[in-house]
Scaffold this active site. Structure first.
Site, PDB file in Angstrom:
ATOM      1  N   THR A 145       3.676  -1.113   4.150  1.00 26.44           N
ATOM      2  CA  THR A 145       2.324  -0.616   5.001  1.00 26.44           C
ATOM      3  C   THR A 145       1.915  -1.756   3.568  1.00 26.44           C
ATOM      4  OG1 THR A 145       2.319   0.776   6.190  1.00 26.44           O
ATOM      5  CG2 THR A 145       0.244   0.524   5.282  1.00 26.44           C
TER       6      THR A 145
ATOM      7  N   ASP B  63      -0.385  15.349  15.909  1.00 25.25           N
ATOM      8  CA  ASP B  63       0.052  14.666  14.210  1.00 25.25           C
ATOM      9  C   ASP B  63      -1.192  14.828  13.719  1.00 25.25           C
ATOM     10  OD1 ASP B  63       2.277  13.056  11.797  1.00 25.25           O
ATOM     11  OD2 ASP B  63       1.399  14.657  12.605  1.00 25.25           O
TER      12      ASP B  63
ATOM     13  N   GLY C 140      10.017   3.889   3.213  1.00 26.31           N
ATOM     14  CA  GLY C 140      11.831   4.116   2.752  1.00 26.31           C
ATOM     15  C   GLY C 140      12.761   3.626   3.404  1.00 26.31           C
ATOM     16  N   GLY C 141      12.482   2.148   3.182  1.00 27.19           N
ATOM     17  CA  GLY C 141      13.735   0.973   3.581  1.00 27.19           C
ATOM     18  C   GLY C 141      13.820   0.415   4.811  1.00 27.19           C
ATOM     19  N   PHE C 142      13.009   1.681   5.767  1.00 33.21           N
ATOM     20  CA  PHE C 142      12.092   1.432   7.026  1.00 33.21           C
ATOM     21  C   PHE C 142      11.198  -0.020   7.193  1.00 33.21           C
ATOM     22  CE2 PHE C 142      14.739   3.570  10.630  1.00 33.21           C
ATOM     23  CZ  PHE C 142      15.299   4.993   9.310  1.00 33.21           C
ATOM     24  N   GLY C 143      10.595   0.108   5.857  1.00 33.38           N
ATOM     25  CA  GLY C 143       9.734  -0.560   6.440  1.00 33.38           C
ATOM     26  C   GLY C 143       8.198  -0.451   5.035  1.00 33.38           C
TER      27      GLY C 143
ATOM     28  N   LEU D  97       0.902  -1.282  -0.096  1.00 34.17           N
ATOM     29  CA  LEU D  97      -0.080  -0.296   0.346  1.00 34.17           C
ATOM     30  C   LEU D  97       0.734   1.275  -0.167  1.00 34.17           C
ATOM     31  CD1 LEU D  97      -2.830  -0.569   2.553  1.00 34.17           C
ATOM     32  CD2 LEU D  97      -3.549  -0.781  -0.116  1.00 34.17           C
TER      33      LEU D  97
ATOM     34  N   LYS E 215       1.939  -3.133   8.893  1.00 34.75           N
ATOM     35  CA  LYS E 215       2.315  -2.068   8.781  1.00 34.75           C
ATOM     36  C   LYS E 215       3.959  -2.898   9.040  1.00 34.75           C
ATOM     37  CE  LYS E 215       1.760   2.346   9.982  1.00 34.75           C
ATOM     38  NZ  LYS E 215       1.453   2.974  10.900  1.00 34.75           N
TER      39      LYS E 215
END
Length: 708
Positions: A51, A165, A46-49, A42, A67
């Site tokens: 979704t 946020d 950026g490389g951190f994972g 989805l 996620k």
């Protein structure tokens, strides 16, 4: 297709049956945790994972969101912070996911050196995407958005959580019913928490987050309210607060109205101006304050003579008319009728109608083929019903009420913390103290203290000698009512206790918990007899039959189970519910039991809405056959509590729609609607003679109703 879980894979989609990814040679995982089938990506972090859209095979392939956190830079501050925020989001969703406008957490686990968080899939567009599709909003749209979001913020703030946020990307308009859903709790913190700021990092979004949050790392309820104001500004103007912040810092909030394309009402402009104050001391301090200002002018129009607490059943369903202009005219007519004819409660009904409609209704080119249909209310009378007292001793939401067997005493417990007067919090006692009240006079008699955490539920023993409570400390406490002293503490659950029932002979206690289990206890000795395992999610309601043999349990896994508690065996699982089961209760004769559940809506095939079981929120079941026999339809939102009158002729139901309904079980018709609470009705209890009904609510009050 099977999806590769390598977050750097350039082409993660693979044909079924493959064991190695064709693009990156990573071993493919058919099922995460032997339960979740990943379908496609989805979004990429950026490389951190990533979704993923997934299916939960344990829930009949229900769609969900997975996620993934797979940080590259092990041991770095960024990796540590990412893991902290990921775990924080799971924790917050676990705590807050019971709210219908917050995604529900399904699982949180580690597999193959990655962390995974599984949550409810919300079908719909976020408000940024919605803005791109429709280009602008008007003042009535913004008021509807505020009135839909503010109760969510009140809910999380009352539980000590700041989102931190709030922005259009983190608000999704659910496709099924048009309600707004608040997502992304990865940045959320407790009131007193501070962010450990590093150079070049911050928690929040520039332009949407207030100065005290980005500069000092401090966040309070008013910080979320600033984000809400900035979100409304973005929707009204189409201008991103981030771009203004980059050019002007926070100076833009002093003259935000110069960016408007269309004028606002003075009342809404004043509300937005106070939301966008740079100085936290000049800003709104709570969601309740904003709601009061949004509605005070309408309340001033009401005639006190027409503001009755007890009302006959009102209009039940309104489907979308053919043309946009006709819809708006119809809403204005309904508003005039409800406000001037039915008082303040009529205004609330109008706002629920307006807010519940999908955002697409506000588009200038809107068309629909549906007709406007107003259902006729049933014409039923039932003696005189009066609100005789309102008890206001609690500082926060009332979670549970119970009446003693002699009909003289009310027990209650409440939720939350309150501000100290500065920026901190202190316990009010409402989350730990049980209050006892004189039912006749409404005066507080005494309180029972000794709980270390919030008390969720209280219940009197049938002999009236003891009171039993269950709470967030995972324990059950038994109290001697004569002395006000604690007799013993029952330990065994591994999560919060939310449901209690006692057998007619006062010998057996049943408890339901968020650890998905039910425990049977000897109430006299405090010894655990057995544990009933079978539910796959929180057990939030339990009830015992008249003979004390059969137990009914309702769960967030959308099932009702019947058990023989003497044998510790499950009799049957009832799966007729499509939504969370919130409450169960047995009729006095033990032949029937009732269940309440959440509401759900979907599109009617055109641009309108129809209930998919949302009106069918109360079901009656035959105990002998386990078959559904009748449906009670009428609440506009989730049913939170149900109670049979002692003679079995009436069923009372409380709801998130802020009303209580009384039902004639002989005719299966609605008798009347009791209005007076200004927030969710959480708990109901009849007096032993059936002449009094007591209700607790998230409006912090207990109301006493006299029936004759």
């Amino acid at each position: 297709m099977i999806c590769c879980l390598n977050p750097d894979c350039p082409n993660p989609q693979n044909p079924d049956g493959k064991k190695i990814c064709q693009a990156c040679s990573t071993p493919l995982v058919p099922l995460l945790r032997n339960r979740f089938r990943v379908i496609r990506v989805l979004s990429d972090e950026g490389g951190f994972g990533r979704t993923y859209l997934s299916e939960d095979i344990d829930k009949l392939n229900e769609r969900c969101v997975v996620k993934q956190l797979a940080p590259k830079f092990q041991g770095t501050w960024s990796q540590k912070k990412a893991m902290e925020l990921f775990a924080e989001e799971a924790k917050r969703l676990q705590e807050l996911g019971e709210h219908p406008q917050i995604p529900t957490l399904s699982a949180y686990f580690e597999q193959d050196n990655c962390l995974y968080l599984v949550q409810q899939l919300i079908n719909g567009d976020n408000l940024l995407r919605e803005l791109q599709l429709r280009s602008h909003y008007r003042d009535w749209d913004i008021q509807s958005i505020l009135l839909d979001l503010l109760p969510i913020l009140k809910f999380i703030h009352d539980r000590g959580v700041i989102h931190r946020d709030i922005k259009p990307e983190n608000i999704i308009r659910r496709q099924g019913d048009g309600r707004l859903i608040l997502i992304d709790f990865g940045s959320s913190k407790q009131f007193t928490a501070k962010v450990q700021n590093k150079i070049g990092t911050s928690i929040g979004s520039h332009g949407y987050s207030p100065i005290e949050q980005l500069r000092d790392g401090q966040a309070y309820p008013s910080s979320d309210l600033f984000g809400l104001g900035a979100t409304c500004f973005h929707l009204l103007t189409g201008i991103s607060p981030f771009h203004l912040w980059m050019e002007h810092g926070y100076s833009w909030v002093a003259n935000w109205q110069q960016y408007l394309h269309c004028p606002l009402t003075n009342e809404l402009a004043q509300v937005l101006d106070k939301l966008l104050q740079k100085d936290i001391r000049q800003r709104y301090q709570s969601a309740d304050e904003v709601i009061r200002d949004l509605t005070k002018n309408q309340r001033n129009l009401l005639s006190p003579a027409t503001n009755s607490s007890v009302k006959k059943p009102k209009l039940r369903s309104v489907f979308v008319p053919k043309k946009y202009i006709f819809l708006r005219n119809l809403l204005l007519i309904v508003a005039v009728i409800l406000v001037f004819g039915l008082g303040e409660s009529g205004y609330r009904q109008y706002m629920r109608l307006q807010t519940g409609l999908p955002s697409s209704l506000s588009r200038p080119n809107y068309h629909s083929n549906s007709e406007a249909v107003l259902s006729q209310p049933p014409k039923i009378g039932w003696g005189n019903i009066a609100l005789v007292n309102t008890l206001k001793g609690h500082d926060q939401s009332v979670l549970s009420v119970a009446i003693s067997p002699d009909g003289k005493t009310i027990a209650s417990t409440s939720d939350g913390l309150r501000p100290t007067g500065g920026d901190g919090l202190r316990p009010t006692g409402g989350d730990r103290i049980i209050k006892l009240w004189n039912l006749a006079t409404g005066q507080q008699i005494s309180s029972l203290s000794g709980n270390s955490q919030r008390v969720n539920v209280v219940i009197f023993s049938p002999d009236g000698k003891t009171l039993v409570s269950g709470g967030d400390d995972n324990t059950i406490k038994v109290w001697n009512l004569a002395t006000g002293k604690q007799i013993r503490t029952l330990e065994g659950h591994s999560d919060s206790v939310h449901a209690l029932a006692i057998s007619p002979d006062a010998q057996t206690l049943v408890s339901g918990s968020d650890d998905n289990t039910i425990k049977i206890w000897n109430l006299t000795t405090g010894k655990q007899i057995r544990t009933l395992v079978g539910h796959t999610f929180w057990v939030r309601s339990v009830a015992l039959s008249k003979d004390g043999v059969t137990l009914a349990s309702g769960s967030f896994d959308k099932t009702i189970k019947l058990w023989n508690i003497s044998k510790g065996k499950e009799i049957i699982t009832l799966k007729g519910n499509t939504q969370t089961v919130t409450s169960v209760a047995f009729s006095p004769d033990g032949k029937t039991f009732a269940s309440g559940s959440r509401v759900r809506f979907q599109h009617d095939g055109g641009d309108g809405l129809r209930p998919t079981g949302g009106e069918r929120t109360i079901k009656l079941w035959d105990l002998a056959t386990g078959k559904e026999t009748r449906i009670l339809a009428g609440h506009a939102n989730t049913v939170t509590s149900i109670a049979f009158s002692p003679d079995g002729k009436i069923l009372a139901s409380g709801s998130r729609d802020r009303t209580i309904k009384l039902w004639n079980l002989a005719t299966v018709e609605e008798i009347t609607t009791l209005e007076g609470h200004t927030n969710t009705v959480t708990s109901l209890a009849f007096s032993p003679d059936g002449k009094t009904l007591v209700s607790g609510s998230e409006d912090n009050t207990i109301k006493i109703w006299r029936l004759s």
